[in-house]
Design a protein around this motif. Structure first.
Motif, PDB file in Angstrom:
ATOM      1  N   GLU A 165       0.837  -1.211   0.000  1.00 44.54           N
ATOM      2  CA  GLU A 165       0.000   0.000   0.000  1.00 44.54           C
ATOM      3  C   GLU A 165       0.870   1.258   0.000  1.00 44.54           C
ATOM      4  O   GLU A 165       0.618   2.193  -0.761  1.00 44.54           O
ATOM      5  N   GLU A 166       1.890   1.238   0.860  1.00 41.99           N
ATOM      6  CA  GLU A 166       2.784   2.402   0.950  1.00 41.99           C
ATOM      7  C   GLU A 166       3.445   2.677  -0.401  1.00 41.99           C
ATOM      8  O   GLU A 166       3.474   3.816  -0.872  1.00 41.99           O
ATOM      9  N   ALA A 167       3.984   1.589  -1.004  1.00 40.70           N
ATOM     10  CA  ALA A 167       4.666   1.754  -2.283  1.00 40.70           C
ATOM     11  C   ALA A 167       3.692   2.220  -3.358  1.00 40.70           C
ATOM     12  O   ALA A 167       4.013   3.085  -4.183  1.00 40.70           O
ATOM     13  N   ALA A 168       2.478   1.661  -3.334  1.00 38.91           N
ATOM     14  CA  ALA A 168       1.479   2.043  -4.338  1.00 38.91           C
ATOM     15  C   ALA A 168       1.138   3.517  -4.203  1.00 38.91           C
ATOM     16  O   ALA A 168       0.978   4.222  -5.203  1.00 38.91           O
ATOM     17  N   LYS A 169       1.082   3.988  -2.940  1.00 37.18           N
ATOM     18  CA  LYS A 169       0.797   5.408  -2.707  1.00 37.18           C
ATOM     19  C   LYS A 169       1.897   6.261  -3.355  1.00 37.18           C
ATOM     20  O   LYS A 169       1.633   7.253  -4.019  1.00 37.18           O
ATOM     21  N   MET A 170       3.145   5.841  -3.137  1.00 39.00           N
ATOM     22  CA  MET A 170       4.271   6.579  -3.708  1.00 39.00           C
ATOM     23  C   MET A 170       4.194   6.595  -5.225  1.00 39.00           C
ATOM     24  O   MET A 170       4.499   7.597  -5.878  1.00 39.00           O
ATOM     25  N   ILE A 171       3.819   5.451  -5.803  1.00 37.62           N
ATOM     26  CA  ILE A 171       3.774   5.360  -7.262  1.00 37.62           C
ATOM     27  C   ILE A 171       2.642   6.224  -7.818  1.00 37.62           C
ATOM     28  O   ILE A 171       2.811   6.934  -8.811  1.00 37.62           O
ATOM     29  N   ARG A 172       1.496   6.168  -7.125  1.00 38.72           N
ATOM     30  CA  ARG A 172       0.340   6.954  -7.605  1.00 38.72           C
ATOM     31  C   ARG A 172       0.623   8.444  -7.550  1.00 38.72           C
ATOM     32  O   ARG A 172       0.249   9.193  -8.441  1.00 38.72           O
ATOM     33  N   ASN A 173       1.297   8.872  -6.480  1.00 40.43           N
ATOM     34  CA  ASN A 173       1.482  10.308  -6.279  1.00 40.43           C
ATOM     35  C   ASN A 173       2.755  10.853  -6.901  1.00 40.43           C
ATOM     36  O   ASN A 173       2.989  12.054  -6.853  1.00 40.43           O
ATOM     37  N   GLY A 174       3.591   9.981  -7.408  1.00 39.05           N
ATOM     38  CA  GLY A 174       4.869  10.472  -7.901  1.00 39.05           C
ATOM     39  C   GLY A 174       5.043  10.264  -9.391  1.00 39.05           C
ATOM     40  O   GLY A 174       4.226   9.626 -10.049  1.00 39.05           O
TER      41      GLY A 174
ATOM     42  N   ARG B  58       6.765 -10.936  -8.960  1.00 42.85           N
ATOM     43  CA  ARG B  58       5.478 -11.080  -8.282  1.00 42.85           C
ATOM     44  C   ARG B  58       5.169  -9.815  -7.466  1.00 42.85           C
ATOM     45  O   ARG B  58       4.040  -9.325  -7.460  1.00 42.85           O
ATOM     46  N   TRP B  59       6.203  -9.282  -6.798  1.00 42.05           N
ATOM     47  CA  TRP B  59       6.006  -8.015  -6.088  1.00 42.05           C
ATOM     48  C   TRP B  59       5.531  -6.946  -7.059  1.00 42.05           C
ATOM     49  O   TRP B  59       4.611  -6.178  -6.770  1.00 42.05           O
ATOM     50  N   LEU B  60       6.177  -6.897  -8.214  1.00 41.38           N
ATOM     51  CA  LEU B  60       5.854  -5.840  -9.173  1.00 41.38           C
ATOM     52  C   LEU B  60       4.454  -6.024  -9.745  1.00 41.38           C
ATOM     53  O   LEU B  60       3.726  -5.049  -9.956  1.00 41.38           O
ATOM     54  N   ILE B  61       4.070  -7.291  -9.963  1.00 37.59           N
ATOM     55  CA  ILE B  61       2.708  -7.535 -10.450  1.00 37.59           C
ATOM     56  C   ILE B  61       1.702  -7.079  -9.400  1.00 37.59           C
ATOM     57  O   ILE B  61       0.685  -6.447  -9.704  1.00 37.59           O
ATOM     58  N   GLN B  62       2.020  -7.379  -8.129  1.00 38.12           N
ATOM     59  CA  GLN B  62       1.100  -6.978  -7.067  1.00 38.12           C
ATOM     60  C   GLN B  62       1.043  -5.455  -6.922  1.00 38.12           C
ATOM     61  O   GLN B  62      -0.015  -4.902  -6.636  1.00 38.12           O
ATOM     62  N   LEU B  63       2.177  -4.812  -7.142  1.00 33.07           N
ATOM     63  CA  LEU B  63       2.185  -3.348  -7.141  1.00 33.07           C
ATOM     64  C   LEU B  63       1.322  -2.831  -8.282  1.00 33.07           C
ATOM     65  O   LEU B  63       0.539  -1.883  -8.116  1.00 33.07           O
TER      66      LEU B  63
ATOM     67  N   GLN C  65      -3.655  -0.448 -10.107  1.00 35.60           N
ATOM     68  CA  GLN C  65      -4.576  -0.791 -11.212  1.00 35.60           C
ATOM     69  C   GLN C  65      -3.972  -0.435 -12.561  1.00 35.60           C
ATOM     70  O   GLN C  65      -4.558   0.278 -13.376  1.00 35.60           O
ATOM     71  N   HIS C  66      -2.790  -0.955 -12.768  1.00 35.62           N
ATOM     72  CA  HIS C  66      -2.074  -0.717 -14.008  1.00 35.62           C
ATOM     73  C   HIS C  66      -2.792  -1.434 -15.139  1.00 35.62           C
ATOM     74  O   HIS C  66      -3.075  -2.625 -15.049  1.00 35.62           O
ATOM     75  N   GLN C  67      -3.054  -0.722 -16.213  1.00 33.35           N
ATOM     76  CA  GLN C  67      -3.894  -1.326 -17.261  1.00 33.35           C
ATOM     77  C   GLN C  67      -3.168  -2.433 -18.041  1.00 33.35           C
ATOM     78  O   GLN C  67      -3.794  -3.376 -18.488  1.00 33.35           O
ATOM     79  N   HIS C  68      -1.839  -2.297 -18.190  1.00 31.61           N
ATOM     80  CA  HIS C  68      -1.130  -3.323 -18.959  1.00 31.61           C
ATOM     81  C   HIS C  68      -0.856  -4.583 -18.152  1.00 31.61           C
ATOM     82  O   HIS C  68      -0.443  -5.593 -18.688  1.00 31.61           O
ATOM     83  N   MET C  69      -1.028  -4.482 -16.836  1.00 30.49           N
ATOM     84  CA  MET C  69      -0.692  -5.643 -16.011  1.00 30.49           C
ATOM     85  C   MET C  69      -1.953  -6.354 -15.524  1.00 30.49           C
ATOM     86  O   MET C  69      -1.880  -7.220 -14.670  1.00 30.49           O
ATOM     87  N   ARG C  70      -3.079  -5.978 -16.076  1.00 27.63           N
ATOM     88  CA  ARG C  70      -4.331  -6.585 -15.652  1.00 27.63           C
ATOM     89  C   ARG C  70      -4.322  -8.083 -15.970  1.00 27.63           C
ATOM     90  O   ARG C  70      -3.937  -8.477 -17.060  1.00 27.63           O
ATOM     91  N   GLY C  71      -4.732  -8.861 -15.005  1.00 26.62           N
ATOM     92  CA  GLY C  71      -4.840 -10.294 -15.228  1.00 26.62           C
ATOM     93  C   GLY C  71      -3.527 -11.048 -15.065  1.00 26.62           C
ATOM     94  O   GLY C  71      -3.482 -12.266 -15.174  1.00 26.62           O
ATOM     95  N   TRP C  72      -2.446 -10.325 -14.787  1.00 21.25           N
ATOM     96  CA  TRP C  72      -1.176 -11.022 -14.556  1.00 21.25           C
ATOM     97  C   TRP C  72      -1.174 -11.595 -13.149  1.00 21.25           C
ATOM     98  O   TRP C  72      -1.508 -10.907 -12.187  1.00 21.25           O
ATOM     99  N   GLU C  73      -0.801 -12.821 -13.049  1.00 23.30           N
ATOM    100  CA  GLU C  73      -0.745 -13.420 -11.722  1.00 23.30           C
ATOM    101  C   GLU C  73       0.449 -14.374 -11.608  1.00 23.30           C
ATOM    102  O   GLU C  73       1.210 -14.317 -10.672  1.00 23.30           O
ATOM    103  N   HIS C  74       0.597 -15.225 -12.613  1.00 17.41           N
ATOM    104  CA  HIS C  74       1.622 -16.256 -12.528  1.00 17.41           C
ATOM    105  C   HIS C  74       2.701 -16.056 -13.581  1.00 17.41           C
ATOM    106  O   HIS C  74       2.565 -15.240 -14.480  1.00 17.41           O
ATOM    107  N   PHE C  75       3.733 -16.891 -13.438  1.00 16.73           N
ATOM    108  CA  PHE C  75       4.871 -16.835 -14.339  1.00 16.73           C
ATOM    109  C   PHE C  75       4.428 -16.919 -15.805  1.00 16.73           C
ATOM    110  O   PHE C  75       4.881 -16.148 -16.645  1.00 16.73           O
ATOM    111  N   ASP C  76       3.536 -17.845 -16.076  1.00 16.36           N
ATOM    112  CA  ASP C  76       3.136 -18.068 -17.465  1.00 16.36           C
ATOM    113  C   ASP C  76       2.316 -16.921 -18.054  1.00 16.36           C
ATOM    114  O   ASP C  76       2.113 -16.857 -19.258  1.00 16.36           O
ATOM    115  N   ASP C  77       1.811 -16.016 -17.194  1.00 20.73           N
ATOM    116  CA  ASP C  77       1.094 -14.854 -17.727  1.00 20.73           C
ATOM    117  C   ASP C  77       2.064 -13.826 -18.298  1.00 20.73           C
ATOM    118  O   ASP C  77       1.719 -13.039 -19.165  1.00 20.73           O
ATOM    119  N   LEU C  78       3.291 -13.843 -17.756  1.00 16.84           N
ATOM    120  CA  LEU C  78       4.268 -12.835 -18.151  1.00 16.84           C
ATOM    121  C   LEU C  78       4.862 -13.111 -19.529  1.00 16.84           C
ATOM    122  O   LEU C  78       5.106 -12.199 -20.309  1.00 16.84           O
TER     123      LEU C  78
END
Lengths: 917, 171
Positions: free
Chosen positions: A305-314, A650-655, A660-673
């Motif tokens: 959450e903290e990191a997402a806040k930084m990304i959203r606001n920066g 995985r951290w980055l996908i969760q970030l 709510q990054h539009q290009h990363m929607r639906g990414w969850e596992h290795f094979d999605d990448l």
């Protein structure tokens, strides 16, 4: 070129089999899946017929019932040959032989590290020698201290000679030999001390019993059957050797060779084998941290959450890493956007790797694999100290110098190549051509035809001249000394007369011009119709991969923050203090509003993090690396981790999910990448299919990471909770974390361990190969991403550099590399740190004399703003006016080498204060 | 009819037989030495731990209820750093005892291990290690094996000659 000869028929115990001619009977029998015991023979080292263990009966014709006993490893395959493995006399003979070999064996399997993966145990069981008949006294030996990597227990020796054949003949070591005589044979050093070879660790696998065993494994000993293992790829240099990583009780226990016929074959270097201890290091980042919060109150979700806040606001930029996987780098690139992604590599490395890749894509020469280097019959190395920059390539070159004499002399003598003792006797000390141009003497010099020690500029000039001579053009390089010209002529002529010449260069020479020269030589030889190969090394395990993903240079990231275009940075598995000068990096961090770091080990960069995510190392991650030849290889997670530590991607996908990054929607596992990565980067096509997908099943089952004899699983966690938890699941791969699953052979790219009934040791590899010593069934794993295209045009480079001119009060500092010490992660292994040198600066002895400096005195100099004060080492080969500075040693500040260093007169002339006695 | 009466008569006679049930726990039944009950780790005649942490018991265990980790003392003698048996899983089959090359792990005639809480059935090395040789007397693995440990140098094991002098030229 190997000729494809028609197959011949041999009869084993009356059954006809089709086999390849040119092999020996032992190889043929093993390739057919027969169980035939052996000791002294090794697929990489050929036959000597010393142990007498592989005896079979051979019959003259179908009417011959008596037959004769022969050693199958010494007998070539002939059409219509009749042999019997099961013949009672042959069986009896083999059982007696092992009985004799065992007369002095010390009855210590229970405390022997080899137990459970011991070739001697397997062979003893195979021959049926169950009970000891010998009741007399046993001979004993004293052991030696052989350094931090290997344990010595001479009592267990069966005198098969494999160790000295490997160490001396194959790996070119000097300090291991056989001593004494008759039944007192002793395999060791002339006195206690560290083994000098960088490939000593292979002795643990070459030795069929427990004389040489892995000392780092001994620190946390685990039997092979208790390890949870997964196919992995070495992270400690750019060659991408295949490894098997083994875990028990949540810590990584050992690294063993994973056979890849195209890459490392049967061996590994010591940095790769023993450099794994950083995974268990006390300085691991084990949970996410937020600077403004107490560690106890920081959980995964709070940190996200903290990191997402930084990304959203920066305004965010991302810095990738050449030691992170393709997936992690790609996830970061997607998260921050293409235009905000920066490659986290130093200035010189960035340019050199980019240039490397360009050359690989455009060269007309064949891009060599490690295995192909062994088959080359003339090698020219430009600017690389292979032993220290790409150790396994050193081992490959050591094989290549035997090629020419072998190809010339052996066919004339009329015996097969696998007759190792005879071949070595025949060619004696004859060496094929090997030319080395390097900054200072290298370990390979001892087998080189000619060496050339000079500055990068002079090396490049030599290369350009050689290329011009080969092409038959006018030499455009000015002002060439006669000596250099003679050497260039000799090199050119030799390369031209070879069948398969090889040019080896890379980024460690520190100059594009060196790579240019190498490329020119390759193209010129190709133009002359030669089957020429080129190999270029890269700085780190995924340097080429990162470059294929693209991204701006690190300098621009500093500018982006410095100029206020961005204020938040995400740093992926990268210690920036190893990429740029401390002053620059400090300034960068001071300017950043928020710093988000993902890494596995605490370092100076993680100290500056506002949010720190605990990234898994290769043992806790899935990922793909692209090695120096552009080969994509997948490594697998070895053991499940806690929730708080996970793969960077995985951290980055969760970030991405949080913001709510539009290009990363639906990414969850290795094979999605993987599919997304290929869509975004068409140059990576092929990377998505190097391993079976996560849904892959054989007979509806996953491939187990643990052996069927894995023990203790209802007890190992019982202390914490007697109710066993559900076993962890692996959604990212076709491997399961437990022993449950398909028992047969897995596809070649996901073989977690080598085992076959009756073959518990590493020698079970035989059962996984198409033919013994050949590729794995289903093809060697990994895929070349850089393919020769029809569009590839010959690039010819013209800009040969000018002569190197020494500057008064300056030193031209060239980078020096060390197998043990240069690489960031492997120095966390105690033994590697012990072997790594203290920081120093290498001067020409004449320069040192002029400056009134003796060996050990302190020299002070400045590169850009960084001041160095280092003890002096002197050598007579490093060029005058130049000096060598080791790169990457722990405690040595970063410098972008090669570079001019300004001598600090005040300090350099001052005598060191003498202690008053 | 007769069979019915016979049965009743025989049953009646049992009233005068010697009793098979014993008044456990006041009175205890005889258990032969080889009865397979609680598992212990024993010591060699010199008082050292017999277990050398070879992992064979764990490998032989059909329910995988033994977990241990090997370590070494400074003299090279190997012993288990920890040794856990989950008795809530143990089936007392005795395979571990059969597999043990040093007579360290032994099943003894004691079965009184009942617990109200299953977690208490997880035994650590402290709970398992006894101060004695158990059923097998006199055996000391390190006296036989060729490893040098504290107090026993190379060549001092059973049937061993002193270490060879590799510099000797004598035949």
């Amino acid at each position: 070129m190997e000729e494809v000869a028609p197959k011949v028929t041999i009869f084993i115990d009356g059954q006809p089999f089709e086999v390849k001619p040119g092999k020996n009977l032992l190889e043929a029998c093993l390739s057919l899946g027969e169980d035939l015991p052996y000791f002294c023979w090794h697929p990489a080292m050929g036959s000597v017929g010393a142990c007498r263990q592989c005896a079979v009966k051979v019959f003259k014709d179908e009417n011959d019932t008596v037959g004769r006993l022969i050693m199958s490893c010494m007998e070539p395959v002939r059409d219509g040959l009749r042999l019997s493995i099961q013949n009672p006399q042959a069986k009896d003979f083999r059982s007696n032989i092992i009985g004799w070999l065992m007369t002095n064996h010390p009855h210590d399997c229970a405390v022997c590290d080899e137990g459970g993966s011991c070739h001697l145990q397997d062979m003893t069981v195979m021959t049926g020698h169950n009970y000891r008949k010998y009741t007399f006294e046993k001979r004993t030996y004293r052991n030696q201290y052989l350094g931090p990597f290997l344990n010595h227990e001479m009592n267990r020796c069966i005198q098969c000679y494999r160790c000295v054949r490997y160490y001396k003949d194959y790996a070119g070591g000097k300090d291991l030999d056989v001593f004494a005589a008759h039944n007192h044979l002793y395999f060791g050093r002339h006195e206690d001390g560290m083994l000098e070879s960088e490939f000593s660790g292979n002795l643990a696998e070459v030795c069929p019993t427990g004389v040489f065993t892995d000392k780092t494994l001994k620190e946390h000993y685990t039997r092979k059957w208790d390890l949870t293992t997964a196919p992995s790829v070495c992270q400690h240099c750019s060659l991408g050797c295949n490894t098997i990583a083994g875990e028990r009780y949540g810590t990584l226990r050992n690294i063993t060779t994973r056979f890849n016929g195209e890459v490392n074959g049967y061996f590994l270097c010591d940095r790769g084998r023993f450099g794994y201890e950083f995974v268990n290091s006390a300085s691991r980042v084990r949970k996410p941290l937020v600077r403004s919060k107490l560690p106890e109150s920081t959980s995964k979700s709070i940190a996200l959450e903290e990191a997402a806040k930084m990304i959203r606001n920066g305004r965010v930029i991302g810095i990738g890493s050449p030691r992170a996987s393709m997936e992690s780098n790609f996830a970061l690139k997607t998260l921050v956007g293409d235009e905000h992604f920066y490659q986290g590599v130093s200035e010189p490395d960035h340019d050199l790797v980019e240039f490397n890749l360009e050359v690989l894509q455009q060269t007309e020469a064949h891009i060599l694999s490690l295995k192909e280097v062994e088959r080359c019959d003339a090698v020219f190395i430009l600017g690389e100290d292979l032993t220290n920059t790409a150790p396994m390539l050193d081992l490959a070159v050591r094989q290549s110098v035997r090629q020419q004499p072998m190809l010339e002399d052996v066919p004339k003598a009329g015996f097969p190549m696998w007759q190792d003792a005879a071949v070595r006797e025949l060619i004696q000390d004859k060496k094929g051509p090997l030319f080395i141009a390097s900054f200072q003497p290298t370990k390979l010099d001892e087998i080189a035809t000619e060496t050339f020690n000079a500055t990068p500029a002079e090396i490049a000039r030599l290369g350009f001249i050689v290329a011009s001579i080969i092409a038959g053009e006018e030499i455009t390089v000015h002002d060439v000394s006669e000596q250099t010209q003679r050497l260039a002529k000799q090199i050119a002529d030799t390369l031209l007369s070879a069948q398969k010449p090889a040019v080896i260069s890379g980024t460690h020479g520190g100059r594009e011009s060196i790579i240019k020269a190498a490329a020119n030589i390759g193209n010129a030889l190709k133009a002359k119709g030669k089957d020429v190969g080129i190999m270029l090394t890269a700085p780190e395990c995924n340097s080429i991969g990162l470059d294929m993903l693209g991204g701006h240079r690190l300098e621009s990231a500093f500018d982006a923050i410095g100029n206020g275009y961005a204020d938040t940075v995400i740093i992926l598995e990268n210690d920036l203090y190893r990429r740029a000068s401390a002053a620059q990096v400090n300034k960068f961090f001071d300017k950043c509003k928020h710093v988000i770091v993902l890494d596995s080990l605490h370092n100076k960069t993680t100290e500056r993090a506002d949010v720190l995510f605990a990234a898994g190392t290769y043992a806790e991650s899935d990922g793909t690396l692209v090695n120096n030849e552009g080969r994509a290889q997948r490594f697998y997670q070895v053991y499940p981790t806690t929730e708080d530590m996970q793969e960077s991607w995985r951290w980055l996908i969760q970030l991405g999910d949080q913001v709510q990054h539009q290009h990363m929607r639906g990414w969850e596992h290795f094979d999605d990448l993987l599919p997304a990565m290929v869509v975004a980067h068409p140059n990576l096509i092929g990377i998505e299919s190097i391993t079976p997908p996560a849904e892959f099943r054989i007979a509806g089952q996953k491939i187990p990471r643990a052996t069927h004899r894995f023990s203790g699983r209802t007890a190992m966690n019982a202390v914490n909770n007697v109710s066993e938890p559900k076993p962890a699941e692996d959604p990212d791969s076709a491997l399961s974390f437990t022993m449950e699953g398909y028992r047969g052979q897995a596809p070649s790219s996901i073989i977690p361990f080598y085992w076959s009934p009756g073959w518990n040791s590493v020698q079970a590899i035989n059962k996984y190969q198409l033919e013994v010593g050949g590729p794995l069934r289903g093809g060697d794993p990994g895929a070349r991403l850089i393919k020769p295209t029809l569009q590839s045009r010959s690039t010819h480079f013209n800009e040969a550099p000018e002569h190197f001119q020494p500057l008064d009060r300056h030193l031209f500092l060239v980078p020096l590399y060390h197998t043990f010490g240069t690489e960031e992660l492997s120095v966390h292994t105690k033994g590697i740190l012990e072997k790594s040198p203290e920081p120093y600066v290498m001067l020409n002895s004449h320069d040192a004399q002029e400056m009134n400096l003796a060996e050990g005195d302190t020299l002070a100099f400045k590169i850009e703003e960084q001041v160095y004060q280092l003890p002096v080492k002197t050598g007579s080969f490093i060029a005058r006016g130049a000096a060598g500075l080791p790169i990457g040693l722990p405690g040595l500040p970063f410098a972008a080498l090669p570079a001019w260093g300004i001598l600090n007169r005040e300090i350099s002339w001052k005598k060191q204060p003498q202690p008053i006695s | 009819m007769f069979s019915l009466l016979r049965t009743m008569w025989l049953t009646f006679l049992h009233a005068f037989h010697k009793r098979d049930t014993v008044l456990y726990p006041e009175e205890k039944n005889y258990l032969p030495p080889r009865w397979r009950g609680r598992i212990v780790l024993t010591r060699d005649p010199d008082g050292g731990e017999r277990c050398v942490a070879c992992n064979l018991c764990a490998a032989a265990c059909p329910v995988d209820c033994i977990a241990l980790q090997a370590t070494e003392d400074p003299t090279g003698r190997r012993y288990p750093e920890f040794f856990q048996i989950n008795f809530s899983r143990c089936i007392f089959c005795g395979f571990c005892e059969e597999a043990c090359p040093t007579y360290a792990i032994q099943l003894i005639p004691d079965f009184e291990m009942g617990e109200y809480n299953r977690q208490n059935l997880v035994y650590e090395k402290d709970d398992l290690l006894i101060n004695g040789e158990g059923k097998y007397h006199g055996y000391n693995y390190y006296k036989v094996a060729g490893m040098a440990i504290g107090g026993k140098d190379k060549g001092e094991a059973e049937n061993e000659t002193p270490p060879v002098d590799i510099k000797s030229l004598l035949p």
